[in-house]
Design a protein around this motif. Structure first.
Motif, PDB file in Angstrom:
ATOM      1  N   VAL A 153       5.052   8.248   1.468  1.00  0.00           N
ATOM      2  CA  VAL A 153       5.803   9.365   0.911  1.00  0.00           C
ATOM      3  C   VAL A 153       5.453  10.581   1.756  1.00  0.00           C
ATOM      4  O   VAL A 153       4.288  10.958   1.856  1.00  0.00           O
ATOM      5  CB  VAL A 153       5.409   9.610  -0.561  1.00  0.00           C
ATOM      6  N   TYR A 210      10.603  12.659   1.652  1.00  0.00           N
ATOM      7  CA  TYR A 210      11.348  11.407   1.672  1.00  0.00           C
ATOM      8  C   TYR A 210      10.323  10.285   1.737  1.00  0.00           C
ATOM      9  O   TYR A 210       9.223  10.482   2.242  1.00  0.00           O
ATOM     10  CB  TYR A 210      12.234  11.379   2.921  1.00  0.00           C
ATOM     11  N   SER A 211      10.708   9.118   1.245  1.00  0.00           N
ATOM     12  CA  SER A 211       9.803   7.977   1.307  1.00  0.00           C
ATOM     13  C   SER A 211      10.319   6.964   2.305  1.00  0.00           C
ATOM     14  O   SER A 211      11.510   6.632   2.302  1.00  0.00           O
ATOM     15  CB  SER A 211       9.664   7.338  -0.074  1.00  0.00           C
ATOM     16  N   GLU A 252      -4.699   9.959  -8.720  1.00  0.00           N
ATOM     17  CA  GLU A 252      -4.103  11.221  -8.302  1.00  0.00           C
ATOM     18  C   GLU A 252      -2.591  11.020  -8.147  1.00  0.00           C
ATOM     19  O   GLU A 252      -2.122   9.942  -7.812  1.00  0.00           O
ATOM     20  CB  GLU A 252      -4.721  11.716  -6.983  1.00  0.00           C
ATOM     21  N   SER A 253      -1.859  12.101  -8.380  1.00  0.00           N
ATOM     22  CA  SER A 253      -0.419  12.041  -8.179  1.00  0.00           C
ATOM     23  C   SER A 253      -0.120  12.089  -6.685  1.00  0.00           C
ATOM     24  O   SER A 253      -1.008  12.334  -5.874  1.00  0.00           O
ATOM     25  CB  SER A 253       0.250  13.214  -8.886  1.00  0.00           C
ATOM     26  N   LEU A 254       1.136  11.877  -6.344  1.00  0.00           N
ATOM     27  CA  LEU A 254       1.520  11.916  -4.935  1.00  0.00           C
ATOM     28  C   LEU A 254       1.234  13.292  -4.352  1.00  0.00           C
ATOM     29  O   LEU A 254       0.715  13.433  -3.235  1.00  0.00           O
ATOM     30  CB  LEU A 254       3.008  11.582  -4.796  1.00  0.00           C
ATOM     31  N   GLN A 302       7.806  17.612  -1.412  1.00  0.00           N
ATOM     32  CA  GLN A 302       8.021  16.197  -1.070  1.00  0.00           C
ATOM     33  C   GLN A 302       9.304  16.053  -0.272  1.00  0.00           C
ATOM     34  O   GLN A 302      10.320  16.681  -0.613  1.00  0.00           O
ATOM     35  CB  GLN A 302       8.101  15.337  -2.328  1.00  0.00           C
ATOM     36  N   SER A 351       0.864  -1.183   0.000  1.00  0.00           N
ATOM     37  CA  SER A 351       0.000   0.000   0.000  1.00  0.00           C
ATOM     38  C   SER A 351       0.896   1.226   0.000  1.00  0.00           C
ATOM     39  O   SER A 351       2.007   1.193   0.520  1.00  0.00           O
ATOM     40  CB  SER A 351      -0.879   0.014   1.247  1.00  0.00           C
ATOM     41  N   VAL A 352       0.397   2.298  -0.575  1.00  0.00           N
ATOM     42  CA  VAL A 352       1.168   3.536  -0.587  1.00  0.00           C
ATOM     43  C   VAL A 352       0.338   4.671   0.004  1.00  0.00           C
ATOM     44  O   VAL A 352      -0.807   4.890  -0.403  1.00  0.00           O
ATOM     45  CB  VAL A 352       1.616   3.914  -2.013  1.00  0.00           C
ATOM     46  N   ILE A 405       4.146   1.674   2.301  1.00  0.00           N
ATOM     47  CA  ILE A 405       5.206   2.627   1.986  1.00  0.00           C
ATOM     48  C   ILE A 405       4.592   4.016   2.038  1.00  0.00           C
ATOM     49  O   ILE A 405       3.520   4.240   1.471  1.00  0.00           O
ATOM     50  CB  ILE A 405       5.782   2.334   0.587  1.00  0.00           C
ATOM     51  N   VAL A 423      -2.926   6.857  -1.200  1.00  0.00           N
ATOM     52  CA  VAL A 423      -2.902   7.545  -2.485  1.00  0.00           C
ATOM     53  C   VAL A 423      -3.978   6.932  -3.369  1.00  0.00           C
ATOM     54  O   VAL A 423      -4.016   5.714  -3.536  1.00  0.00           O
ATOM     55  CB  VAL A 423      -1.522   7.391  -3.155  1.00  0.00           C
ATOM     56  N   HIS A 424      -4.858   7.764  -3.874  1.00  0.00           N
ATOM     57  CA  HIS A 424      -5.938   7.243  -4.705  1.00  0.00           C
ATOM     58  C   HIS A 424      -5.439   6.896  -6.101  1.00  0.00           C
ATOM     59  O   HIS A 424      -4.362   7.327  -6.521  1.00  0.00           O
ATOM     60  CB  HIS A 424      -7.071   8.256  -4.789  1.00  0.00           C
ATOM     61  N   LYS A 425      -6.286   6.145  -6.802  1.00  0.00           N
ATOM     62  CA  LYS A 425      -5.844   5.563  -8.065  1.00  0.00           C
ATOM     63  C   LYS A 425      -5.433   6.605  -9.101  1.00  0.00           C
ATOM     64  O   LYS A 425      -4.469   6.413  -9.828  1.00  0.00           O
ATOM     65  CB  LYS A 425      -6.967   4.697  -8.639  1.00  0.00           C
TER      66      LYS A 425
END
Lengths: 219, 219
Positions: free
Chosen positions: A92, A76-77, A51-53, A74, A9-10, A90, A47-49
């Motif tokens: 971001v 760090y991840s 949309e960008s980060l 942004q 998952s992100v 994970i 994060v939805h399908k």
DNA sequence: TGAATAGTGTCTTTCAGACAATATGCC
DNA sequence: GGCATATTGTCTGAAAGACACTATTCA
């Protein structure tokens, strides 16, 4: 082998900073569900399908504060396999800066509670969020020294002493008034508005504003 | 709603830099499958279930070069929903620096071909990899100015003129020899080995080495 | 006039950048 | 001796940092 490539998952986590009453503060939300139910955590979500980060971070930011037009960067991840006991997640992380005027939090949506915390009075945090906060703080401290990102923390018009106070709060040290004013004015990023602010039993101060909202790197 | 939260795939991309023959070079791999079959791309792959992001990057690095003990730093995560035509793929990019001696590439594994490319002679790249390379290059140029990361690009022992050449190659400009030596030695990060390198019909040079392998930030 | 904050200039030190001559080894 | 690279120091200008007094408003 299929197992090896199972999708994680992100999420995005948004570290929303402001300076208020000479304190550096950050928004935390109280977790309503397990794991870490009742603990405080950095606001964030999946994060939805489509949309960008960055869009995901803006959405989370808006859900907490109702504000969209703020500085967002942004960071760090973080992807340690064990950072979330529920499974592979994970995240971001993003840094957001709010002027001290926009401090009212929205009635929380999917969380029970959201609150501002001073950085030196943080509660125990869920997951690896302590590490994430420390990373963000380091980036903020480093970056105010070679960029104008403090504009994200200031209201439209402000006194130079207020701006100095923000630097002092973030860096955690006193700065010399004359040197600070010499330096900040020599960068040419501020312009005096011509207006004076009368605020108490003392000499009124000139109000300044940033010439540009864009991020400028010094040197 | 279930659709909204469909999990993305997560990859790591590793930008492996070296300096060779006064050129800054990077490893690219030729794609054996669609999309972008036949195009060159940054080496990378999926993050496995039980490895951290950094471990995944080290694994990819090792698959390409056979080397593990190199400088590695997380750069940035790219997550535009449309960056991969096959579906949602978020990639975490890493910067790796190799000394110019370790240039032999391994017989490629899951890719047909891997090659070093000079940065100013890059082919058209797959996906959004051009943007990622530019980001990495920017980070590298910025960071050599306030850190000792060039140690990752140098052999164990080297002449000061070689080190200067690496700086010049990355920055893309000539540096003054006297000022460079004054500055780099004043940082106190190098120590003379006492050994001289005789290399041609001219005065031999002192060989230096870095005191520490750790990354040091100046100031 | 006392309290509180605003506003201002000089000196010193440090660092960056421009700049050229001598040293050493090989052929 | 000729060639190629190594090694070294001074001067100047810019910026950083230490440091203290006057100005303005209100109570």
């Amino acid at each position: 082998m299929a197992d090896t490539y199972e999708k994680p998952s992100v999420t995005v986590d948004v570290l929303i900073f402001t300076v208020q009453e000479n304190k550096l503060k950050i928004i935390l939300v109280k977790r309503a569900i397990e794991p870490f139910k009742g603990s405080w955590a950095i606001p964030g979500g999946f994060v939805h399908k489509n949309e960008s980060l960055e869009e995901a971070a803006l959405r989370e930011l808006s859900e907490e504060t109702g504000v969209r037009d703020v500085y967002l960067e942004q960071l760090y991840s973080f992807g340690d396999p064990k950072r979330d006991p529920r499974g592979r997640v994970i995240t971001v992380s993003f840094l957001a800066l709010l002027p001290s005027e926009n401090l009212k939090l929205k009635g929380s949506t999917d969380v029970t509670d959201a609150k501002w915390f001073a950085l030196n009075e943080l509660p125990t945090l869920a997951f690896d969020h302590k590490k994430i906060v420390e990373y963000a703080l380091g980036r903020l401290r480093t970056k105010i020294q070679y960029s104008n990102i403090t504009h994200g923390l200031m209201p439209d018009e402000f006194r130079l002493s207020e701006l100095q106070g923000v630097y002092e709060t973030i860096l955690g040290e006193k700065l010399d008034k004359r040197n600070f004013r010499k330096k900040i004015l020599s960068l040419g990023l501020l312009k005096p508005t011509g207006k004076m602010e009368v605020e108490g039993a003392h000499r009124p101060a000139m109000l300044y504003k940033f010439k540009t909202k864009e991020t400028v790197l010094f040197d």
